[in-house]
Design an enzyme around this catalytic site. Structure first.
Site, PDB file in Angstrom:
ATOM      1  N   GLN A 144       0.824  -1.207   0.000  1.00  0.00           N
ATOM      2  CA  GLN A 144       0.000   0.000   0.000  1.00  0.00           C
ATOM      3  C   GLN A 144       0.861   1.262   0.000  1.00  0.00           C
ATOM      4  OE1 GLN A 144      -2.748   0.222   3.284  1.00  0.00           O
ATOM      5  NE2 GLN A 144      -3.685   2.129   2.603  1.00  0.00           N
ATOM      6  N   ASP A 226       8.572 -10.321  -0.293  1.00  0.00           N
ATOM      7  CA  ASP A 226       9.479 -11.086  -1.144  1.00  0.00           C
ATOM      8  C   ASP A 226       8.901 -12.461  -1.451  1.00  0.00           C
ATOM      9  OD1 ASP A 226      11.251  -8.922  -0.710  1.00  0.00           O
ATOM     10  OD2 ASP A 226      12.064  -9.895   1.071  1.00  0.00           O
TER      11      ASP A 226
END
Length: 318
Positions: A144, A226
């Protein structure tokens, strides 16, 4: 099976960067080669970190070695933590060379800039990601905070999230996934997060926009972005050839979200089993190392969640 070059960070102990990405990609049936932008003893959530940040010349030299030996026949490129502007430019060069060799190269950019309102990298990287790497990308996976930085949009609702995705499309990105967003709720529910995705058909201009709601887990998790980017790439690489119409991205997000949520839950249970107290709102550098260690992602013990995910969180159109 995809042949993937993953360029991001590496740690000796723990699961962030390439350490979080490589095993899931391999377990899901893909070949993975890695170039590390840093090599640290551990991630930066611990009180001390040792190791080196690698220069762009180091990254490019490794890639040149692959080229010299004919080892650069990649179908997919995944990038994560760059750390500095020179490494962003190095990845730009590598992406262009790979795409010259294979025009249909899939390039997944995880624009690692920061989280929870804090930058991890120099501010100049915001413009470089937006103006240099994003226009080259097939898929971009900001959180975000990163999506807000890249689009100059404050994301508080599904509509503003869609506006951010539309701005990414305007920049030139055909596929966007905002991986986690805390949205305003009419019923005051703060326990849910949302993934927001958008596929743009380059030929027709039609969009398929969707969201997935999933529970927020308290704690100090590192490497989740990740891991998610790697899971998403793995599933998208498998599913995209099977879909004649938009839909592959949403399905890949359902599977990746299911795995990530399961691994985070397993990690939370493991941390609780250590008996180490978890205080709220501790800044980096002040968290006890034994607590941080308890929150290392439980990727290996959760390999069944990677290889056989159950899509328990469904995408809905927005």
């Amino acid at each position: 099976m995809a042949r993937i070059l993953s360029i991001q960070s590496h740690v000796v102990s723990g699961y962030v960067g390439n350490r979080a990405a490589t095993f899931p990609l391999q377990l899901l049936g893909h070949e993975v080669d890695v170039i590390n932008t840093v090599q640290f003893s551990n991630h930066t959530g611990y009180n001390a970190v040792r190791g080196d940040r690698f220069s762009a010349s180091h990254v490019l030299d490794l890639f040149a070695g692959l080229q010299t030996n004919g080892l650069d026949a990649y179908t997919h490129l995944l990038t994560g933590y760059m750390g500095n502007s020179d490494n962003v430019r190095a990845v730009e060069s590598i992406a262009c060379q790979l795409r010259q060799k294979l025009p249909q190269l899939t390039f997944v950019v995880d624009p690692v800039l920061g989280d929870d309102g804090a930058l991890y990298v120099p501010r100049e990287l915001i413009d470089l990601y937006r103006d240099v790497l994003c226009p080259l990308a097939t898929l971009v996976t900001p959180n975000q905070f990163e999506a807000e930085l890249l689009t100059n949009t404050t994301i508080t609702t599904l509509d503003t999230a869609k506006s951010a995705c539309n701005e990414m499309h305007r920049i030139g990105v055909p596929n966007v996934v905002i991986t986690s967003a805390a949205l305003d709720s009419e019923n005051g529910d703060c326990e849910m997060l949302h993934l927001i995705g958008s596929e743009l058909c380059p030929k027709s201009g039609a969009k398929h926009q969707f969201a997935i709601a999933f529970p927020r887990l308290s704690g100090y998790y590192t490497g989740t972005g990740d891991l998610f980017a790697a899971l998403l790439l793995a599933h998208y690489a498998t599913l995209a050839p099977q879909f004649a119409a938009p839909g592959a991205l949403a399905r890949a997000c359902e599977l990746a979200t299911a795995t990530l949520a399961g691994i985070m839950q397993a990690t939370k249970l493991h941390q609780e089993s250590t008996g180490v107290d978890v205080a709220a709102n501790l800044p980096r550098g002040s968290r006890p190392n034994n607590m941080v260690r308890g929150f290392e992602l439980r990727i290996i013990p959760s390999r069944h969640l990677i290889s056989n995910p159950t899509a328990s969180f469904q995408a809905f159109s927005i």
